[in-house]
Structures are given as C-alpha cells and as structure tokens.
Design a protein around this motif. Structure first.
Motif, short mmCIF file in Angstrom:
data_model
loop_
_atom_site.label_atom_id
_atom_site.label_comp_id
_atom_site.label_asym_id
_atom_site.label_seq_id
_atom_site.Cartn_x
_atom_site.Cartn_y
_atom_site.Cartn_z
N GLU A 1 0.91 -1.26 0.00
CA GLU A 1 -0.16 -0.03 -0.17
C GLU A 1 0.88 1.37 -0.01
O GLU A 1 0.34 2.52 -0.14
CB GLU A 1 -0.96 0.13 1.22
N LEU A 2 2.29 1.13 0.42
CA LEU A 2 2.93 2.25 0.52
C LEU A 2 3.84 2.29 -0.83
O LEU A 2 4.73 3.48 -1.00
CB LEU A 2 3.83 2.37 1.71
N CYS A 3 3.84 1.39 -1.70
CA CYS A 3 4.74 1.21 -2.68
C CYS A 3 4.25 2.24 -4.10
O CYS A 3 2.98 2.19 -4.45
CB CYS A 3 4.83 -0.08 -3.21
N ASP B 1 12.00 3.08 -9.45
CA ASP B 1 13.32 2.35 -9.34
C ASP B 1 14.22 2.69 -8.05
O ASP B 1 15.31 2.47 -8.17
CB ASP B 1 14.19 2.54 -10.68
N ALA B 2 13.62 3.43 -7.32
CA ALA B 2 14.31 3.94 -6.24
C ALA B 2 14.96 3.01 -5.52
O ALA B 2 16.38 3.16 -5.09
CB ALA B 2 13.55 4.84 -5.22
N CYS B 3 14.38 1.81 -4.99
CA CYS B 3 14.80 1.01 -4.14
C CYS B 3 16.13 0.12 -4.93
O CYS B 3 16.95 -0.26 -4.57
CB CYS B 3 13.82 0.01 -3.65
N GLN B 4 15.83 0.02 -6.14
CA GLN B 4 16.89 -0.66 -7.11
C GLN B 4 18.03 0.05 -7.30
O GLN B 4 19.21 -0.45 -7.20
CB GLN B 4 16.32 -1.28 -8.41
S1 SF4 Z 1 11.29 2.46 -3.62
FE1 SF4 Z 1 10.62 0.50 -4.17
S2 SF4 Z 1 9.59 -0.33 -2.66
FE2 SF4 Z 1 9.60 2.04 -2.44
S3 SF4 Z 1 8.10 2.71 -3.48
FE3 SF4 Z 1 9.89 2.63 -5.14
S4 SF4 Z 1 9.41 0.65 -5.93
FE4 SF4 Z 1 8.16 0.84 -4.12
#
Ligand code: SF4
Ligand code: B12
Ligand code: SF4
Length: 321
Positions: free
Chosen positions: A223-225, A252-255
């Motif tokens: 729900e937060l993604c 793509d921030a986490c990746q």
């Molecule tokens: S950084 Fe990853 S987990 Fe966070 S919102 Fe972006 S895709 Fe979703």
C-alpha cells in the motif's frame, strides 16, 4: 512412430533450446515444487495456466537494460511542437521485456519440440507447452525454489550479474525432464521459504532509499509502494502524492540504491519500445483513443490499465519535475 523421450533427453533438448533462444539464466524447477505449486493454486488458476498438464517446468530470468535512450518517434514529433518534460518510466517497462521473454520462451519451446521430433521422440501436445511472464503464478517463489537467485531485502529476486535488473518467467512442458542445470542460475535449490535479504549482509540501502517507507526490515508494504498506485485512478493518499516526483509508471528508487543492481547494456528487446519517459503534456491532452493506440504492445498498453491514472501521474510529474 515416435516414442516418449527419456527425462534426460527431454531435459537436454529443452535446456539447449532455452540457451539457443537467448536465455542463459535458466533452472529446472524441482518436481516436488511443481507438485507444491499444484496444491497451492486454485483449480481456476491451475487450469488457466496448464499447471495440471505440466510434467516439468523451467524458471528463467531475462536481464533488462536501460531501454532506448529516447522516446519513440511519435513522442519526439509531439515534443518538437510542444517542448516539455517527460514523465518517467522505470527500466523494467521502457521496453516490453515481458513480451520479449514470452517470445523467447515460445521460440525455445518450438526449438525443443523440433529437436525431440527430429529424434523421433514424442514432444507432447503443443498446447501443453506454456510460456509465462508476469502471470498469475508466484514467479518469484518459483525462481527462488529453482535456485535461480536469492531474495534481496527489497523483496526482489537477485540473479548473478544483473541483481534485480531482470524479469522472471516460466516454461511449462507436458513431458518429464530431468538433468543437471546447464544455465547460469544463482546457486543451490532452496528448501523451505526464501529468506528476505539473505545475501545482503549489513546493507540497508534500499530501505533507506524508498521515498515512502514501503520497505522495512520486516518486509514490504504494498500500500505504500509508488508502483502500486501507478495504475490506480483517482486521488492519491497525501503521502504517496508528496513522494510521486516525476514518475509516470514504475519506481526504481530501491533498486537504483542497490550495489548489485546492474542493468545489462547488452540486453535488447524488440517490442514495446518507449524509452525513459513520455511527454507529460501528451499524456494529459491526447484523446484516450490515441493513448490506447500508441501505447498498445508496450508495458503500459494493457487493456486493464486506466488511462486516467496515467493522465493524473503526468499532471503530478509536471508539478514534481
Ligand atoms: S523504492 Fe521500491 S518499494 Fe519504495 S516505492 Fe519505489 S518501488 Fe516501491
Ligand atoms: C502484483 C505485482 C506487483 C504489485 C505488488 C507487488 C508485491 N510484492 O506484492 C506492484 C504493482 C506494487 C508491483 C511492484 C513492482 N514489481 Co511486480 N509483480 C506483481 C506480480 C504480477 C504478482 C506478485 C504478487 O502477487 N505479489 C503478491 C505477493 C504477496 O506474492 P508473492 O510475493 O509472489 O508471494 C506469494 C508466494 O510466495 C506464494 N506462496 C506462499 N507459500 C507458497 C507455497 C508454495 C508451494 C507456492 C508455490 C507459493 C507460495 O504466496 C505468496 C502470496 O501470494 C509479479 C509477477 C508474478 N506473477 O509473480 C510481479 C513481479 C513481482 N514484479 C516485478 C517488478 C519488476 C516490480 C517492480 C520492481 C517494478 C518497478 N520498477 O516499479 C516493483 C517492485 C517493488 C518491490 N520493491 O517489490 C517482477 C520482479 C522481478 C524480480 N527480479 O524479482 C515480477 C516477478 C514480474 C516479473 N515476471 O518479472 N508488482
Ligand atoms: S540495497 Fe542492499 S539490502 Fe537492499 S537488496 Fe541491495 S544489497 Fe540487499
């Protein structure tokens, strides 16, 4: 008269065909996991994906690259008349990597059938061969069970060389196949549930980089993604809207924060080429029929994706860029 192939010869034919179709990251699914999949799935999903008829399955990963450096010609034509910012597309959707993977799996199945039939072996009914990517089957779980990679702390499957910069798929075959994995899968097959972040050591970069706090040591809150909201029309929750930035589709921030995320510069897709983003003003102003027709065949072109969600994202992107 054709005779059934031995599991070993079927395996050799399928494995060689996956390699010939350009799928180096491939691993057979243990028979026990195919059985577990059947018990896990509802009868409707078993029938939809041909899981009951499958006698063997291969998990595959296709590393993706940065995609085209520029938007498609029609978007460049628009920008020539109406210069303005692009709303951003995440890498996994800059080309239709899912369609590319399905096409390669289809080609591999056809090659495998050809190999078997050339040796007078029965390749089973053609409808028993299934090519899946982004399907209703638990693709991450199956990739991990096959030993294709490991689960990063961001909840994505990491494969050797590319990290999480890959899409996942499955080839189901109506014949038994057994052999030593020939592909470049990640490691031993996994018994039991996968462990989040098992190869991450003390790294927490993805958790820290997520703009909404969707990732925590305990897991992932859908729900937060941000990506979860890309295709949901209507107003966004304030915290999601505040973090939206210049996005159109995907995040793509986490990746990008991951030291093991390595998009493959050599990877090519022939389908649905969109590039890094589309003109925000085009998304807002073009008639719905034009959006549908020009996005068809791309990762943003699926019939269930509401165009008003894309218009809203573009309006937010114009504000956030
Ligand atoms: S950084 Fe990853 S987990 Fe966070 S919102 Fe972006 S895709 Fe979703
Ligand atoms: C729905 C979906 C989303 C949703 C929700 C994601 C989620 N994690 O819940 C949204 C739209 C938010 C999303 C986002 C993204 N997604 Co997505 N998504 C999917 C999809 C279509 C279904 C996943 C799903 O149902 N998740 C629900 C969760 C709860 O299920 P699950 O994690 O698979 O776990 C299930 C199994 O473990 C199973 N299970 C439990 N016990 C057992 C026992 C047995 C025996 C079996 C068989 C199964 C089983 O039950 C669990 C719950 O149902 C998959 C494709 C697929 N078919 O798997 C792609 C997929 C996971 N997504 C993918 C991608 C690329 C992304 C994004 C990176 C895109 C982006 N750049 O914006 C982000 C990732 C964000 C993140 N950090 O996770 C890739 C991941 C590739 C990889 N290397 O891991 C996939 C695999 C698509 C593909 N074919 O490549 N996604
Ligand atoms: S950023 Fe660090 S913690 Fe997150 S998946 Fe990559 S290696 Fe693991």
């Amino acid at each position: 008269m054709s005779s059934p192939p031995t599991p070993e010869s079927a395996y050799a034919a399928i494995d060689a065909s996956l390699a010939e179709a350009g799928l180096s990251l491939r691993r057979p699914l243990p028979a026990s996991e195919l059985g577990a999949l059947r018990s896990f799935l509802s009868p409707a999903l078993r029938s939809r994906y041909g899981a009951d008829a499958a006698r063997s399955a291969f998990a595959v990963a296709l590393p993706y690259g940065e995609g085209p450096a520029e938007p498609p010609p029609w978007a460049r034509d628009w920008l020539a008349v109406r210069p303005g910012p692009l709303a951003a597309i995440a890498r996994f959707a800059r080309a239709n990597w899912y369609a590319e993977l399905v096409a390669r799996l289809r080609a591999a199945a056809s090659l495998a059938r050809g190999r078997l039939e050339a040796g007078s072996k029965d390749a089973g009914p053609s409808r028993g061969w299934r090519f899946l990517a982004n399907s209703g089957l638990p693709e991450k779980r199956l990739a991990l069970a096959a030993g294709l990679g490991e689960l990063g702390r961001h909840g994505l499957v990491m494969v050797p060389g590319a990290g999480s910069a890959c899409v996942l798929g499955l080839l189901l075959a109506p014949i038994a196949a057994e052999g030593r994995p020939g592909g470049e899968g990640g490691g031993p097959r996994r018994e039991g549930p996968p462990r989040l972040g098992e190869g991450c050591g003390s790294c927490r970069s993805c958790l820290e980089a997520c703009p909404t706090g969707a990732l925590s040591g305990a897991g992932y809150d859908r729900e937060l993604c941000l990506q979860s909201w890309s295709t949901r029309p209507g107003p966004l929750p304030p915290a999601i809207e505040a973090a939206w930035g210049g996005r159109l589709y995907g995040c793509d921030a986490c990746q990008e924060a991951c030291p093991r995320f390595r998009p493959d510069p050599g990877s090519r897709a022939a389908r649905g080429l969109l590039g890094p983003g589309l003109p925000a003003s085009w998304l807002i102003e073009a008639p719905e029929a034009e959006l549908s027709s020009l996005l068809r065949g791309s990762a943003l072109g699926l019939g269930w994706m509401p165009k008003e969600a894309f218009r809203r994202n573009a309006a937010l992107a114009l504000r956030g860029i």
